[in-house]
Write a protein that holds these residues in place. Structure first.
Motif, PDB file in Angstrom:
ATOM      1  N   LEU A 146      -6.334  16.441 -17.303  1.00 49.38           N
ATOM      2  CA  LEU A 146      -5.436  16.403 -16.149  1.00 49.38           C
ATOM      3  C   LEU A 146      -6.187  16.654 -14.841  1.00 49.38           C
ATOM      4  O   LEU A 146      -5.922  16.010 -13.815  1.00 49.38           O
ATOM      5  N   GLN A 147      -7.125  17.585 -14.888  1.00 46.90           N
ATOM      6  CA  GLN A 147      -7.903  17.869 -13.681  1.00 46.90           C
ATOM      7  C   GLN A 147      -8.744  16.655 -13.276  1.00 46.90           C
ATOM      8  O   GLN A 147      -8.897  16.349 -12.094  1.00 46.90           O
ATOM      9  N   HIS A 148      -9.293  15.964 -14.297  1.00 43.72           N
ATOM     10  CA  HIS A 148     -10.077  14.752 -14.021  1.00 43.72           C
ATOM     11  C   HIS A 148      -9.180  13.663 -13.420  1.00 43.72           C
ATOM     12  O   HIS A 148      -9.565  12.979 -12.445  1.00 43.72           O
ATOM     13  N   GLU A 149      -7.991  13.537 -14.002  1.00 46.30           N
ATOM     14  CA  GLU A 149      -7.077  12.508 -13.494  1.00 46.30           C
ATOM     15  C   GLU A 149      -6.611  12.845 -12.079  1.00 46.30           C
ATOM     16  O   GLU A 149      -6.492  11.960 -11.223  1.00 46.30           O
ATOM     17  N   LEU A 150      -6.362  14.140 -11.814  1.00 51.43           N
ATOM     18  CA  LEU A 150      -5.951  14.538 -10.475  1.00 51.43           C
ATOM     19  C   LEU A 150      -7.048  14.239  -9.451  1.00 51.43           C
ATOM     20  O   LEU A 150      -6.770  13.824  -8.328  1.00 51.43           O
ATOM     21  N   LEU A 184       0.828  -1.211   0.000  1.00 53.67           N
ATOM     22  CA  LEU A 184       0.000   0.000   0.000  1.00 53.67           C
ATOM     23  C   LEU A 184       0.862   1.261   0.000  1.00 53.67           C
ATOM     24  O   LEU A 184       0.536   2.248  -0.686  1.00 53.67           O
ATOM     25  N   GLU A 185       1.962   1.251   0.768  1.00 52.96           N
ATOM     26  CA  GLU A 185       2.864   2.391   0.772  1.00 52.96           C
ATOM     27  C   GLU A 185       3.439   2.630  -0.612  1.00 52.96           C
ATOM     28  O   GLU A 185       3.552   3.798  -1.064  1.00 52.96           O
ATOM     29  N   THR A 186       3.782   1.547  -1.308  1.00 53.52           N
ATOM     30  CA  THR A 186       4.316   1.671  -2.665  1.00 53.52           C
ATOM     31  C   THR A 186       3.264   2.274  -3.598  1.00 53.52           C
ATOM     32  O   THR A 186       3.570   3.161  -4.423  1.00 53.52           O
ATOM     33  N   GLU A 187       2.020   1.802  -3.471  1.00 53.51           N
ATOM     34  CA  GLU A 187       0.960   2.329  -4.332  1.00 53.51           C
ATOM     35  C   GLU A 187       0.699   3.808  -4.026  1.00 53.51           C
ATOM     36  O   GLU A 187       0.465   4.611  -4.950  1.00 53.51           O
ATOM     37  N   VAL A 188       0.728   4.190  -2.756  1.00 52.25           N
ATOM     38  CA  VAL A 188       0.529   5.596  -2.388  1.00 52.25           C
ATOM     39  C   VAL A 188       1.636   6.459  -2.984  1.00 52.25           C
ATOM     40  O   VAL A 188       1.385   7.551  -3.525  1.00 52.25           O
ATOM     41  N   GLU A 189       2.863   5.980  -2.911  1.00 55.28           N
ATOM     42  CA  GLU A 189       3.984   6.716  -3.484  1.00 55.28           C
ATOM     43  C   GLU A 189       3.824   6.856  -4.993  1.00 55.28           C
ATOM     44  O   GLU A 189       4.127   7.914  -5.582  1.00 55.28           O
ATOM     45  N   GLN A 190       3.348   5.785  -5.602  1.00 55.33           N
ATOM     46  CA  GLN A 190       3.125   5.847  -7.059  1.00 55.33           C
ATOM     47  C   GLN A 190       2.038   6.867  -7.397  1.00 55.33           C
ATOM     48  O   GLN A 190       2.159   7.630  -8.372  1.00 55.33           O
ATOM     49  N   VAL A 191       0.973   6.884  -6.609  1.00 56.41           N
ATOM     50  CA  VAL A 191      -0.109   7.846  -6.837  1.00 56.41           C
ATOM     51  C   VAL A 191       0.401   9.278  -6.644  1.00 56.41           C
ATOM     52  O   VAL A 191       0.088  10.190  -7.429  1.00 56.41           O
ATOM     53  N   ARG A 192       1.186   9.464  -5.599  1.00 55.84           N
ATOM     54  CA  ARG A 192       1.717  10.798  -5.325  1.00 55.84           C
ATOM     55  C   ARG A 192       2.660  11.254  -6.435  1.00 55.84           C
ATOM     56  O   ARG A 192       2.647  12.434  -6.841  1.00 55.84           O
ATOM     57  N   ALA A 193       3.475  10.316  -6.905  1.00 62.30           N
ATOM     58  CA  ALA A 193       4.388  10.668  -7.998  1.00 62.30           C
ATOM     59  C   ALA A 193       3.606  11.019  -9.252  1.00 62.30           C
ATOM     60  O   ALA A 193       3.939  11.977  -9.965  1.00 62.30           O
ATOM     61  N   ARG A 194       2.552  10.247  -9.504  1.00 60.14           N
ATOM     62  CA  ARG A 194       1.711  10.542 -10.689  1.00 60.14           C
ATOM     63  C   ARG A 194       1.014  11.892 -10.518  1.00 60.14           C
ATOM     64  O   ARG A 194       0.899  12.679 -11.474  1.00 60.14           O
ATOM     65  N   GLU A 195       0.562  12.180  -9.303  1.00 58.66           N
ATOM     66  CA  GLU A 195      -0.111  13.446  -9.029  1.00 58.66           C
ATOM     67  C   GLU A 195       0.852  14.620  -9.213  1.00 58.66           C
ATOM     68  O   GLU A 195       0.494  15.660  -9.801  1.00 58.66           O
ATOM     69  N   GLU A 196       2.089  14.450  -8.732  1.00 59.80           N
ATOM     70  CA  GLU A 196       3.083  15.519  -8.873  1.00 59.80           C
ATOM     71  C   GLU A 196       3.402  15.768 -10.336  1.00 59.80           C
ATOM     72  O   GLU A 196       3.515  16.931 -10.784  1.00 59.80           O
ATOM     73  N   ARG A 197       3.489  14.698 -11.090  1.00 68.21           N
ATOM     74  CA  ARG A 197       3.746  14.858 -12.522  1.00 68.21           C
ATOM     75  C   ARG A 197       2.601  15.574 -13.218  1.00 68.21           C
ATOM     76  O   ARG A 197       2.808  16.475 -14.046  1.00 68.21           O
ATOM     77  N   ASP A 198       1.378  15.190 -12.872  1.00 62.85           N
ATOM     78  CA  ASP A 198       0.207  15.807 -13.497  1.00 62.85           C
ATOM     79  C   ASP A 198       0.107  17.290 -13.138  1.00 62.85           C
ATOM     80  O   ASP A 198      -0.309  18.129 -13.961  1.00 62.85           O
ATOM     81  N   SER A 208      -6.984  23.389 -23.415  1.00 62.40           N
ATOM     82  CA  SER A 208      -8.125  23.242 -22.510  1.00 62.40           C
ATOM     83  C   SER A 208      -8.531  21.777 -22.366  1.00 62.40           C
ATOM     84  O   SER A 208      -8.962  21.344 -21.291  1.00 62.40           O
ATOM     85  N   LYS A 209      -8.412  21.031 -23.475  1.00 53.99           N
ATOM     86  CA  LYS A 209      -8.765  19.609 -23.435  1.00 53.99           C
ATOM     87  C   LYS A 209      -7.814  18.867 -22.508  1.00 53.99           C
ATOM     88  O   LYS A 209      -8.238  18.070 -21.672  1.00 53.99           O
ATOM     89  N   GLN A 210      -6.518  19.118 -22.676  1.00 54.95           N
ATOM     90  CA  GLN A 210      -5.533  18.459 -21.829  1.00 54.95           C
ATOM     91  C   GLN A 210      -5.690  18.914 -20.379  1.00 54.95           C
ATOM     92  O   GLN A 210      -5.532  18.119 -19.456  1.00 54.95           O
ATOM     93  N   LEU A 211      -6.042  20.193 -20.222  1.00 55.15           N
ATOM     94  CA  LEU A 211      -6.251  20.721 -18.884  1.00 55.15           C
ATOM     95  C   LEU A 211      -7.405  19.994 -18.190  1.00 55.15           C
ATOM     96  O   LEU A 211      -7.329  19.623 -17.028  1.00 55.15           O
TER      97      LEU A 211
END
Length: 244
Positions: free
Chosen positions: A98-102, A68-82, A92-95
């Motif tokens: 990205l907002q939906h993914e965040l 779970l810690e690994t998955e949380v880190e992966q989510v956080r890394a993905r969030e930081e990238r986004d 606007s489409k990409q925006l």
């Protein structure tokens, strides 16, 4: 077979020594500590098995927390990238994507953290189970060691008694005719008791009264004649107590 009555009488002392040796051997086989040790060993095995089960469950929870810690880190890394992409994008489409993914990542992180909190609570309870299981093992080990110590003390006492009786026996047999001793030992090995005092009409070895015919035969035998009990086969030693 013939043997001096005084020599035959010494068989009674030898028989008493052998009876004591038999009691020592029986005591050695039936020490209550032996049964206690058996129970303690079984209990210790069960406690150790329980500890292994508890520790395995704890290890499984530790692995689950790491996952779970690994998955949380992966989510956080993905969030930081986004978020970095969000700051740099002009589409606007990409925006919107990205907002939906965040938003999705935020919900995912929240769910993972809830799961991790629940697993950590379970781990805390399981860690208490492991601690208890270890204490149970320690108690069982102490119980076993205590029983083994008492067994060793009892065996040491028996060894001392046996050595003393063996020395007494060696002194007795050194002064007995070999042919008489051979008969005595053969009877003792077959029947348990090699000789007994004839007291009245009762055999001192098997405690059975001789019938009239057998008693007459014994009483008519010469004093140096080696006679035996018709019931148990033991050598009948005759003295004044025998009514001779």
């Amino acid at each position: 077979m013939k043997a001096d009555p005084a020599v035959q009488h010494r068989l009674l002392e030898l028989a008493e020594v052998d009876a004591e040796l038999n009691r020592i051997h029986h005591r050695r086989r039936t020490l209550p500590e032996l049964e206690e040790i058996g129970r303690a060993e079984r209990d210790l095995r069960e406690k150790r098995d329980s500890l292994v089960t508890a520790q395995t469950a704890l290890d499984d929870l530790d692995r689950e927390i790491k996952r779970l810690e690994t998955e949380v880190e992966q989510v956080r890394a993905r969030e930081e990238r986004d978020r970095k992409l969000l700051d740099s994008t002009g589409s606007s489409k990409q925006l919107e994507d990205l907002q939906h993914e965040l938003s999705t990542l935020s919900r995912r992180q929240e769910a993972l953290e809830d799961d991790m909190l629940e697993v950590m609570e379970r781990r805390e309870a399981q860690e208490a189970n492991v601690t208890h299981a270890r204490e149970e093992v320690a108690t069982a080990e102490t119980t076993l060691e205590d029983a083994q110590g008492r067994r060793d003390e009892a065996l040491a006492d028996l060894d001392t008694s046996e050595a003393k009786r063996d020395a007494e026996r060696a002194a007795f047999i050194a002064n007995l005719p070999q042919d008489l001793l051979s008969i005595y030992d053969r009877i003792r090995q077959q029947r348990g008791t090699g000789a007994g005092l004839l007291r009245g009409s009762r055999c001192g070895a098997c405690r059975i009264e001789l019938d009239r015919t057998a008693l007459t035969r014994v009483r008519e035998a010469q004093a140096d004649e080696v006679v035996r009990c018709e019931e148990c086969g033991a050598i009948l030693v005759r003295t004044r107590e025998s009514g001779q």
